[in-house]
Design a protein around this motif. Structure first.
Motif, PDB file in Angstrom:
ATOM      1  N   ILE A 242      -3.842   6.750   3.484  1.00 55.19           N
ATOM      2  CA  ILE A 242      -2.801   5.891   4.071  1.00 55.19           C
ATOM      3  C   ILE A 242      -3.062   4.422   3.708  1.00 55.19           C
ATOM      4  O   ILE A 242      -2.140   3.682   3.347  1.00 55.19           O
ATOM      5  CB  ILE A 242      -2.741   6.094   5.607  1.00 55.19           C
ATOM      6  CG1 ILE A 242      -2.297   7.526   5.910  1.00 55.19           C
ATOM      7  CG2 ILE A 242      -1.821   5.075   6.277  1.00 55.19           C
ATOM      8  CD1 ILE A 242      -2.484   7.958   7.352  1.00 55.19           C
ATOM      9  N   ALA A 243      -4.344   4.026   3.756  1.00 54.28           N
ATOM     10  CA  ALA A 243      -4.692   2.632   3.413  1.00 54.28           C
ATOM     11  C   ALA A 243      -4.353   2.355   1.937  1.00 54.28           C
ATOM     12  O   ALA A 243      -3.873   1.267   1.587  1.00 54.28           O
ATOM     13  CB  ALA A 243      -6.179   2.398   3.670  1.00 54.28           C
ATOM     14  N   TRP A 244      -4.575   3.346   1.089  1.00 59.48           N
ATOM     15  CA  TRP A 244      -4.288   3.190  -0.342  1.00 59.48           C
ATOM     16  C   TRP A 244      -2.773   3.036  -0.571  1.00 59.48           C
ATOM     17  O   TRP A 244      -2.323   2.190  -1.345  1.00 59.48           O
ATOM     18  CB  TRP A 244      -4.844   4.395  -1.113  1.00 59.48           C
ATOM     19  CG  TRP A 244      -5.001   4.177  -2.584  1.00 59.48           C
ATOM     20  CD1 TRP A 244      -4.751   3.027  -3.295  1.00 59.48           C
ATOM     21  CD2 TRP A 244      -5.440   5.139  -3.551  1.00 59.48           C
ATOM     22  NE1 TRP A 244      -5.013   3.228  -4.630  1.00 59.48           N
ATOM     23  CE2 TRP A 244      -5.434   4.525  -4.817  1.00 59.48           C
ATOM     24  CE3 TRP A 244      -5.848   6.472  -3.466  1.00 59.48           C
ATOM     25  CZ2 TRP A 244      -5.811   5.190  -5.987  1.00 59.48           C
ATOM     26  CZ3 TRP A 244      -6.223   7.137  -4.628  1.00 59.48           C
ATOM     27  CH2 TRP A 244      -6.212   6.502  -5.873  1.00 59.48           C
ATOM     28  N   VAL A 245      -1.994   3.855   0.130  1.00 62.43           N
ATOM     29  CA  VAL A 245      -0.535   3.748   0.001  1.00 62.43           C
ATOM     30  C   VAL A 245      -0.074   2.353   0.455  1.00 62.43           C
ATOM     31  O   VAL A 245       0.790   1.730  -0.186  1.00 62.43           O
ATOM     32  CB  VAL A 245       0.180   4.865   0.803  1.00 62.43           C
ATOM     33  CG1 VAL A 245       1.688   4.629   0.863  1.00 62.43           C
ATOM     34  CG2 VAL A 245      -0.120   6.232   0.177  1.00 62.43           C
ATOM     35  N   ALA A 246      -0.688   1.837   1.522  1.00 60.68           N
ATOM     36  CA  ALA A 246      -0.309   0.505   2.009  1.00 60.68           C
ATOM     37  C   ALA A 246      -0.581  -0.560   0.928  1.00 60.68           C
ATOM     38  O   ALA A 246       0.204  -1.502   0.750  1.00 60.68           O
ATOM     39  CB  ALA A 246      -1.058   0.181   3.296  1.00 60.68           C
ATOM     40  N   GLU A 247      -1.688  -0.378   0.184  1.00 62.56           N
ATOM     41  CA  GLU A 247      -1.995  -1.318  -0.919  1.00 62.56           C
ATOM     42  C   GLU A 247      -1.015  -1.176  -2.077  1.00 62.56           C
ATOM     43  O   GLU A 247      -0.578  -2.164  -2.664  1.00 62.56           O
ATOM     44  CB  GLU A 247      -3.371  -0.956  -1.503  1.00 62.56           C
ATOM     45  CG  GLU A 247      -4.514  -1.844  -1.106  1.00 62.56           C
ATOM     46  CD  GLU A 247      -5.808  -1.239  -1.656  1.00 62.56           C
ATOM     47  OE1 GLU A 247      -5.871  -0.932  -2.870  1.00 62.56           O
ATOM     48  OE2 GLU A 247      -6.733  -1.038  -0.845  1.00 62.56           O
ATOM     49  N   LEU A 248      -0.709   0.090  -2.402  1.00 59.06           N
ATOM     50  CA  LEU A 248       0.140   0.343  -3.575  1.00 59.06           C
ATOM     51  C   LEU A 248       1.602  -0.012  -3.330  1.00 59.06           C
ATOM     52  O   LEU A 248       2.348  -0.296  -4.264  1.00 59.06           O
ATOM     53  CB  LEU A 248       0.047   1.830  -3.981  1.00 59.06           C
ATOM     54  CG  LEU A 248      -1.304   2.327  -4.507  1.00 59.06           C
ATOM     55  CD1 LEU A 248      -1.300   3.863  -4.646  1.00 59.06           C
ATOM     56  CD2 LEU A 248      -1.617   1.687  -5.859  1.00 59.06           C
ATOM     57  N   TYR A 249       2.022   0.056  -2.059  1.00 56.07           N
ATOM     58  CA  TYR A 249       3.430  -0.206  -1.708  1.00 56.07           C
ATOM     59  C   TYR A 249       3.482  -1.318  -0.658  1.00 56.07           C
ATOM     60  O   TYR A 249       3.842  -1.072   0.500  1.00 56.07           O
ATOM     61  CB  TYR A 249       4.101   1.069  -1.158  1.00 56.07           C
ATOM     62  CG  TYR A 249       4.224   2.179  -2.171  1.00 56.07           C
ATOM     63  CD1 TYR A 249       5.403   2.366  -2.902  1.00 56.07           C
ATOM     64  CD2 TYR A 249       3.159   3.050  -2.425  1.00 56.07           C
ATOM     65  CE1 TYR A 249       5.510   3.377  -3.855  1.00 56.07           C
ATOM     66  CE2 TYR A 249       3.260   4.058  -3.372  1.00 56.07           C
ATOM     67  CZ  TYR A 249       4.429   4.221  -4.081  1.00 56.07           C
ATOM     68  OH  TYR A 249       4.530   5.218  -5.025  1.00 56.07           O
ATOM     69  N   PRO A 250       3.126  -2.546  -1.059  1.00 58.39           N
ATOM     70  CA  PRO A 250       3.011  -3.625  -0.061  1.00 58.39           C
ATOM     71  C   PRO A 250       4.335  -3.945   0.639  1.00 58.39           C
ATOM     72  O   PRO A 250       4.330  -4.464   1.759  1.00 58.39           O
ATOM     73  CB  PRO A 250       2.513  -4.820  -0.895  1.00 58.39           C
ATOM     74  CG  PRO A 250       2.781  -4.468  -2.317  1.00 58.39           C
ATOM     75  CD  PRO A 250       2.787  -2.978  -2.420  1.00 58.39           C
ATOM     76  N   ASP A 251       5.455  -3.593   0.020  1.00 56.70           N
ATOM     77  CA  ASP A 251       6.744  -3.919   0.655  1.00 56.70           C
ATOM     78  C   ASP A 251       7.217  -2.842   1.634  1.00 56.70           C
ATOM     79  O   ASP A 251       8.189  -3.056   2.356  1.00 56.70           O
ATOM     80  CB  ASP A 251       7.835  -4.097  -0.418  1.00 56.70           C
ATOM     81  CG  ASP A 251       7.534  -5.299  -1.311  1.00 56.70           C
ATOM     82  OD1 ASP A 251       6.765  -6.179  -0.861  1.00 56.70           O
ATOM     83  OD2 ASP A 251       8.038  -5.332  -2.448  1.00 56.70           O
ATOM     84  N   ALA A 252       6.546  -1.687   1.626  1.00 55.65           N
ATOM     85  CA  ALA A 252       7.003  -0.603   2.519  1.00 55.65           C
ATOM     86  C   ALA A 252       6.453  -0.831   3.926  1.00 55.65           C
ATOM     87  O   ALA A 252       5.309  -1.260   4.090  1.00 55.65           O
ATOM     88  CB  ALA A 252       6.526   0.744   1.987  1.00 55.65           C
ATOM     89  N   PRO A 253       7.252  -0.549   4.965  1.00 54.20           N
ATOM     90  CA  PRO A 253       6.766  -0.752   6.340  1.00 54.20           C
ATOM     91  C   PRO A 253       5.643   0.220   6.705  1.00 54.20           C
ATOM     92  O   PRO A 253       4.841  -0.070   7.585  1.00 54.20           O
ATOM     93  CB  PRO A 253       8.010  -0.484   7.196  1.00 54.20           C
ATOM     94  CG  PRO A 253       8.919   0.342   6.340  1.00 54.20           C
ATOM     95  CD  PRO A 253       8.633  -0.053   4.919  1.00 54.20           C
ATOM     96  N   ASP A 254       5.589   1.354   6.047  1.00 53.16           N
ATOM     97  CA  ASP A 254       4.587   2.397   6.345  1.00 53.16           C
ATOM     98  C   ASP A 254       4.661   3.426   5.217  1.00 53.16           C
ATOM     99  O   ASP A 254       5.395   3.238   4.236  1.00 53.16           O
ATOM    100  CB  ASP A 254       4.867   3.037   7.719  1.00 53.16           C
ATOM    101  CG  ASP A 254       6.347   3.360   7.895  1.00 53.16           C
ATOM    102  OD1 ASP A 254       6.976   3.787   6.902  1.00 53.16           O
ATOM    103  OD2 ASP A 254       6.893   3.144   8.994  1.00 53.16           O
ATOM    104  N   TYR A 255       3.940   4.534   5.363  1.00 54.88           N
ATOM    105  CA  TYR A 255       3.865   5.547   4.293  1.00 54.88           C
ATOM    106  C   TYR A 255       5.256   6.132   4.016  1.00 54.88           C
ATOM    107  O   TYR A 255       5.715   6.200   2.867  1.00 54.88           O
ATOM    108  CB  TYR A 255       2.876   6.636   4.730  1.00 54.88           C
ATOM    109  CG  TYR A 255       2.293   7.511   3.641  1.00 54.88           C
ATOM    110  CD1 TYR A 255       2.995   7.832   2.483  1.00 54.88           C
ATOM    111  CD2 TYR A 255       1.016   8.050   3.804  1.00 54.88           C
ATOM    112  CE1 TYR A 255       2.439   8.652   1.510  1.00 54.88           C
ATOM    113  CE2 TYR A 255       0.453   8.872   2.834  1.00 54.88           C
ATOM    114  CZ  TYR A 255       1.182   9.181   1.693  1.00 54.88           C
ATOM    115  OH  TYR A 255       0.636  10.002   0.738  1.00 54.88           O
ATOM    116  N   LEU A 256       5.943   6.543   5.084  1.00 55.90           N
ATOM    117  CA  LEU A 256       7.279   7.122   4.879  1.00 55.90           C
ATOM    118  C   LEU A 256       8.210   6.123   4.193  1.00 55.90           C
ATOM    119  O   LEU A 256       9.048   6.503   3.358  1.00 55.90           O
ATOM    120  CB  LEU A 256       7.876   7.573   6.221  1.00 55.90           C
ATOM    121  CG  LEU A 256       9.262   8.226   6.158  1.00 55.90           C
ATOM    122  CD1 LEU A 256       9.261   9.478   5.281  1.00 55.90           C
ATOM    123  CD2 LEU A 256       9.765   8.581   7.556  1.00 55.90           C
ATOM    124  N   GLY A 257       8.039   4.849   4.536  1.00 57.86           N
ATOM    125  CA  GLY A 257       8.874   3.801   3.937  1.00 57.86           C
ATOM    126  C   GLY A 257       8.791   3.803   2.410  1.00 57.86           C
ATOM    127  O   GLY A 257       9.765   3.479   1.722  1.00 57.86           O
TER     128      GLY A 257
END
Ligand code: GUN
Ligand code: ZN
Length: 444
Positions: A242-257
């Motif tokens: 989840i932390a990696w997804v947050a780094e890779l997708y900085p504009d998304a509000p969360d993983y589902l975003g």
């Protein structure tokens, strides 16, 4: 005109009238101690008391299983990986390290069509031996790995969902496609296979970590262009992921975003795991009719966390949830083991999963997660005749335990805690008996 092949199964029957999470276990099930299921041309024609039903079909051929047998819909496994059969039970790692160390190297072997075909055969026969008649399956990146599985499913007449993994970053070179090649290969597979026999294609981004924005965009477009296909992926399984997804997708509000931004959400979207969800993610999954596949043996085995069954399903505003083995992160092909793990994980969160709810999740819940309500997952007139026969006394221990049981609910609970593939006496796919335990044992 050919006469439809009509025959009947006789034994105890179990069907669902409704969702037990909504109406409670008692109101949700319909059982007959001496029941019959009439099957004609691969479909269920009628289910009910044997004396009534058989009187309406005089002279019909009957497979009688006796009072120790429970006849119900075959299991539906809503999330599994057939190219991971050979790494089930791999020691010592959590998700990201487990993928690097065991999973990716193994999936590379599935570039070889013959190797893939042999794996697909073992997988599909393993499903049938475990009463699993439908599964939503990840293949590998290679189109040949999808074809191998679909060929085996077509030969058996099984309702199987699969798609090629799309992954163009953060994985070994040999497993990578590109946004373009992933789109083109998936489209070609859809055109060749989707709707052939009982096969269903699923657009399959492995997970947000292994796709570039460009590939996510391509997958969103592909799914929009083929709205009757499904979409399967992974989400919120492990905290490091989840932390990696947050780094890779900085504009998304969360993983589902991250998925939502590309249209990868909605009816027919099937997200594996979903352990560590935010309130926003839960609300969006619910509002959009997206589904979660709960993978309890996997979540325990790879140490991912404790799924919140009560909060997501046994509540006023439930999300669609199916039950899944997730082999080979999951440790068993058996849906009995999977229900047992779901029970144990719920217990660790202070919630007891009733056996009727567990069996419903493993059949109708999973069918609904795959948009197959009314087709498979229940013993009901008009459904495709995917049926299993459970031997309620399959081992000496179970026989002894069953002597203490005084309700069908308790009997179901004993099965989900103690039974394994020895309890699957027969499996019928579209009305054809494709697994016969006693015959298989005699052949060994
Ligand atoms: N996340 C991305 N790929 C996988 C996989 O193959 N198995 C599991 N359990 N999680 C994943
Ligand atoms: Zn998975």
């Amino acid at each position: 005109m050919t006469t439809p092949h009509t025959f009947a199964l006789r034994g105890r029957t179990l069907a669902f009238r409704d969702d037990p999470f909504r109406v409670g276990p008692d109101a949700a099930v319909e059982t007959c101690d001496d029941g019959a299921v009439v099957i004609a041309d691969g479909r269920i024609l009628e289910v009910g008391q044997a004396s009534n039903v058989l009187a309406r079909h005089p002279g019909v051929e009957v497979d009688s299983y006796g009072p120790d047998a429970l006849i119900m819909a075959g299991f539906v496994d809503s999330h599994a990986h057939y190219p991971q059969l050979e790494i089930i039970g791999s020691y010592g790692e959590q998700l990201l390290e487990w993928l690097e160390k065991y999973t990716f190297p193994t999936e590379i072997k599935y570039s070889d069509p013959q190797y893939a075909r042999a794996g697909a055969e073992t997988y599909l026969d393993g499903c049938l031996a475990n009463g699993v008649t439908t599964a939503s399956v990840f293949s590998a990146t290679y189109p040949a790995s999808v074809e191998a599985l679909f060929e085996g499913a077509l030969e058996r007449g099984m309702r199987i969902v699969s798609g090629k993994n799309m992954m163009d970053r953060n994985c070994p070179e040999a497993l990578r496609d590109t946004a373009r090649s992933g789109y083109d290969q998936s489209k070609a597979l859809i055109e060749k296979w989707h709707g052939r026999g009982r096969i269903v294609y699923a657009v399959t981004p492995r997970f947000a970590v292994t796709s570039t924005f460009e590939q996510m965009e391509a997958m969103g477009a592909l799914w929009r262009e083929h709205p009757t296909t499904l979409m399967q992926t992974h989400m919120s399984e492990n905290l490091a992921e989840i932390a990696w997804v947050a780094e890779l997708y900085p504009d998304a509000p969360d993983y589902l975003g991250a998925y939502e931004a590309y249209g990868l959400i909605g009816e027919g979207a099937n997200f594996g795991h979903c352990i560590h969800l935010t309130e926003r993610e839960i609300a969006r999954l619910r509002e959009t009719g997206s589904a979660i596949s709960h993978c309890p043996t996997s979540n325990a085995f790879i140490g991912s966390g404790l799924f919140d069954m009560k909060g997501l399903r046994d509540c006023d505003s439930p999300v669609r949830v199916g039950l899944a083995t997730d082999i080979g992160g999951g440790s068993s092909m058996s849906m009995f083991d999977t229900m047992k793990a779901a029970y144990e994980i719920a217990q660790l969160r202070g919630y007891s999963l009733h056996p009727v709810k567990a069996f419903w999740l493993a059949t109708m819940g999973s069918a609904a997660a795959l948009r197959m309500e009314g087709k498979v997952g229940n013993l009901a007139a008009g459904h495709e005749a995917d049926v299993m026969v459970i031997d309620l006394n399959s081992t000496p221990l179970i026989r002894r335990r069953m002597r203490e049981v005084d309700s069908l609910f308790e009997a179901l609970f004993v099965q989900m805690i103690l039974a394994d593939d020895r309890a699957i006496r027969a499996t019928y796919v579209a009305g054809k008996k494709l697994h016969d335990r006693d015959q298989s044992n005699a052949d060994r």
